[in-house]
Write an enzyme that holds these catalytic residues in place. Structure first.
Site, mmCIF file in Angstrom:
data_model
loop_
_atom_site.group_PDB
_atom_site.id
_atom_site.type_symbol
_atom_site.label_atom_id
_atom_site.label_comp_id
_atom_site.label_asym_id
_atom_site.label_seq_id
_atom_site.Cartn_x
_atom_site.Cartn_y
_atom_site.Cartn_z
ATOM 1 N N PHE A 96 0.787 -1.244 -0.308
ATOM 2 C CA PHE A 96 0.008 -0.050 0.066
ATOM 3 C C PHE A 96 0.920 1.299 0.045
ATOM 4 O O PHE A 96 1.758 1.189 0.617
ATOM 5 C CB PHE A 96 -0.875 -0.220 1.142
ATOM 6 C CG PHE A 96 -2.081 0.796 1.181
ATOM 7 C CD1 PHE A 96 -3.179 0.654 0.447
ATOM 8 C CD2 PHE A 96 -1.915 2.335 1.874
ATOM 9 C CE1 PHE A 96 -4.201 1.800 0.433
ATOM 10 C CE2 PHE A 96 -3.001 2.920 1.838
ATOM 11 C CZ PHE A 96 -4.031 3.026 0.914
ATOM 12 N N ARG A 119 -13.200 -3.776 -7.153
ATOM 13 C CA ARG A 119 -12.746 -4.435 -6.125
ATOM 14 C C ARG A 119 -13.941 -4.850 -5.344
ATOM 15 O O ARG A 119 -14.684 -4.346 -4.861
ATOM 16 C CB ARG A 119 -11.731 -3.733 -5.247
ATOM 17 C CG ARG A 119 -10.929 -4.363 -4.313
ATOM 18 C CD ARG A 119 -9.887 -3.596 -3.637
ATOM 19 N NE ARG A 119 -10.486 -2.619 -2.809
ATOM 20 C CZ ARG A 119 -9.399 -2.139 -1.712
ATOM 21 N NH1 ARG A 119 -8.510 -2.283 -1.510
ATOM 22 N NH2 ARG A 119 -10.409 -0.977 -0.950
ATOM 23 N N TYR A 153 -10.427 -0.785 10.800
ATOM 24 C CA TYR A 153 -11.770 -0.457 10.212
ATOM 25 C C TYR A 153 -12.176 -1.112 9.002
ATOM 26 O O TYR A 153 -13.345 -0.782 8.445
ATOM 27 C CB TYR A 153 -11.497 1.229 9.814
ATOM 28 C CG TYR A 153 -10.454 1.623 9.042
ATOM 29 C CD1 TYR A 153 -10.115 0.970 7.656
ATOM 30 C CD2 TYR A 153 -9.444 2.389 9.590
ATOM 31 C CE1 TYR A 153 -8.816 1.513 7.113
ATOM 32 C CE2 TYR A 153 -8.407 2.500 9.266
ATOM 33 C CZ TYR A 153 -7.869 1.906 7.640
ATOM 34 O OH TYR A 153 -6.720 2.429 7.166
ATOM 35 N N LYS A 154 -11.401 -2.284 8.689
ATOM 36 C CA LYS A 154 -11.827 -3.145 7.351
ATOM 37 C C LYS A 154 -12.578 -4.329 8.051
ATOM 38 O O LYS A 154 -13.789 -4.121 8.734
ATOM 39 C CB LYS A 154 -10.665 -3.435 6.535
ATOM 40 C CG LYS A 154 -10.027 -2.334 6.018
ATOM 41 C CD LYS A 154 -8.675 -2.681 5.383
ATOM 42 C CE LYS A 154 -7.639 -1.733 4.990
ATOM 43 N NZ LYS A 154 -8.321 -0.759 3.805
ATOM 44 N N ASP A 178 2.369 -5.896 7.425
ATOM 45 C CA ASP A 178 1.113 -5.139 7.395
ATOM 46 C C ASP A 178 -0.133 -6.105 7.227
ATOM 47 O O ASP A 178 -0.174 -6.774 6.091
ATOM 48 C CB ASP A 178 1.040 -4.027 6.241
ATOM 49 C CG ASP A 178 0.082 -3.188 6.292
ATOM 50 O OD1 ASP A 178 -1.113 -3.391 7.025
ATOM 51 O OD2 ASP A 178 0.129 -1.863 5.791
HETATM 52 C C1 LIG Z 1 -2.329 -2.263 3.588
HETATM 53 C C2 LIG Z 1 -2.514 -1.044 4.089
HETATM 54 N N1 LIG Z 1 -1.594 -0.118 4.628
HETATM 55 C C3 LIG Z 1 -1.857 1.020 5.094
HETATM 56 C C4 LIG Z 1 -3.093 1.598 5.122
HETATM 57 C C5 LIG Z 1 -3.191 3.052 5.436
HETATM 58 O O1 LIG Z 1 -3.730 3.101 6.721
HETATM 59 P P1 LIG Z 1 -4.034 4.606 7.602
HETATM 60 O O2 LIG Z 1 -4.959 5.475 6.524
HETATM 61 O O3 LIG Z 1 -5.054 4.207 8.783
HETATM 62 O O4 LIG Z 1 -3.130 5.231 8.159
HETATM 63 C C6 LIG Z 1 -4.137 0.934 4.299
HETATM 64 C C7 LIG Z 1 -5.326 1.743 4.126
HETATM 65 O O5 LIG Z 1 -6.283 1.158 3.758
HETATM 66 C C8 LIG Z 1 -3.790 -0.188 3.919
HETATM 67 O O6 LIG Z 1 -4.876 -0.952 3.196
#
Ligand SMILES: Cc1ncc(COP(=O)(O)O)c(C=O)c1O
Length: 402
Positions: A118, A361, A214-215, A189
């Site tokens: 990400f 998605r 939150y997912k 992650d």
């Molecule tokens: C794999 C991954 N890492 C990090 C994040 C970002 O997290 P945050 O916005 O809570 O800092 C996301 C957001 O969807 C994500 O999917």
């Protein structure tokens, strides 16, 4: 899909508020509202904040919530009690985990990641490299090239286990073992793993892990993140963001920092009490869920979706692994008009999301999605595709959030 199950998915489904006429295939982005959260947040506001005022830090247990919720999440990710703490955003937790991991290999300079990670994880690495100013480099390779790129020059392997776009699943056990053989520290992650599939951090020997709530954990928009530190590192890890809540004795108001015990040191500032109350209520559903049932059912739902879409909408190209054991709990298809197609679907109650440049998605969460929803979603998708219903000016207009 009639095999023996310990989990009653009819019961879990009744625990969520899903609007009538909606097929919700976006729990991989923002989980729906658990009904128990409404009552819990109302109680936190009225009785705790309203009634107990500042006394709530002790009398309502606000101060210990980050650790208590960490223990609830630990059970879902194969982590021992006391190794996970909740707070801040995932981006912040990525930064802390990466900084702590780099500090364990001061003689090495390479952070290895992949192009399926990400973007915020990569951005946080870039920012940390700049702050450290010690000549670290971020090496980003294709997901299938990660294993070969692990070598003795690498300090940290930082990966997202499930690719946010395609759902491709990395083999955490094999990659962690390969990393350790080369003296590499691992940061995983789990944003698209926690609550989506069984994770065994302790079994894999992972060093650090982070994730959001939150997912699949349904903690609500902006719900706080979590961080795991392997017990073997917890008393020596350097948290980088050395805030007062991670101090050994925050209320001693000592002018200099001393890290707290174990994973407590990864706390930074004042915890978001109302968001934590929501998350606590949201996590209750997992007490009646067997993760093996979730995984089996999620793979079956995703397989069915792929089969129906390929049969009925051949113009869409599968972007996810076909083999369910190599996928997370989502399925993606590519189409040059992906954005407009998704807007047309959402307009008809089928909510998924779009990821640039061309990915549609869809997330499948057995807690509240079953075969009827999968079939219903594909019927509407076929209508949208066959009738060209996506080709309306309003569906081409990009919103801020896609
Ligand atoms: C794999 C991954 N890492 C990090 C994040 C970002 O997290 P945050 O916005 O809570 O800092 C996301 C957001 O969807 C994500 O999917």
């Amino acid at each position: 899909m009639t095999e023996f199950r310990k989990t009653d998915f009819q019961k879990t489904r009744a625990r969520f508020r899903i609007p009538d006429g909606v097929i919700y295939l976006d729990g991989n982005s923002l989980g729906p509202l658990p009904i128990a959260v409404e009552e819990r947040v109302a109680r936190t506001l009225a009785d705790e904040w309203g009634g107990q005022l500042i006394r709530g830090w002790n009398s309502a247990g606000w101060m210990v919530q980050p650790r208590k919720l960490g223990d609830r999440i630990a059970r879902l990710i194969g982590a021992p009690a006391g190794s996970v703490v909740v707070g801040d955003t995932l981006s912040i937790k990525v930064y802390q985990a990466l900084a702590a991991a780099l500090a364990m290999r001061p003689e090495r300079r390479v952070i290895l990641s992949d192009s399926g990670n990400f973007p915020t994880d990569l951005y946080m690495a870039e920012g940390l490299i700049e702050t450290l100013g010690q000549g670290h480099v971020l090496k980003v390779v294709a997901p299938e090239e990660v294993e070969a790129a692990i070598g003795e020059d690498v300090a940290v392997l930082m990966l997202t286990q499930v690719d946010y776009r395609t759902g491709r699943l990395h083999d955490m056990v094999a990659l962690t073992a390969k990393a350790h053989a080369a003296g590499v520290v691992t940061v995983w992650d789990l944003a698209h793993s926690a609550g989506a599939l069984p994770v065994d951090l302790a079994g894999a020997g992972a060093d650090f892990a982070v994730g959001c709530t939150y997912k699949y954990l349904n903690g609500g928009p902006g719900a706080p993140a979590f961080i795991y530190v392997a017990p073997s590192h917890a008393e020596t890890a350097r948290p980088a963001l050395s805030g007062w809540m991670g101090h050994e004795a925050p209320f001693a108001f000592d002018p200099s920092y001393r890290p707290g015990a174990g994973v407590e040191r990864m706390r930074v500032g004042t915890p978001p009490v109302i968001a934590l109350a929501a998350l606590d209520a949201a996590l209750a559903v997992w007490d009646e869920v067997d993760m093996a049932d979730v995984r089996r059912t999620s793979i079956a739902l995703c397989d069915l979706f792929i089969e129906l879409v390929e049969a009925q909408c051949p113009m869409l190209e599968l972007a996810s692994p076909r083999d369910g054991s190599r996928r997370g709990s989502q399925v993606s298809f590519r189409h040059p008009q992906g954005y407009a197609i998704m807007q047309a679907l959402i307009d008809r109650g089928v909510i998924g999301d779009f990821r640039a440049p061309d990915v549609l998605r869809f997330g499948f969460t057995p807690l509240y999605i079953g075969e009827a929803e999968v079939c219903g979603a594909v019927t509407i998708l076929r209508q949208v595709m066959d009738g060209g219903l996506w080709d309306r000016p309003e569906y081409h207009k990009k919103a801020i959030v896609t």
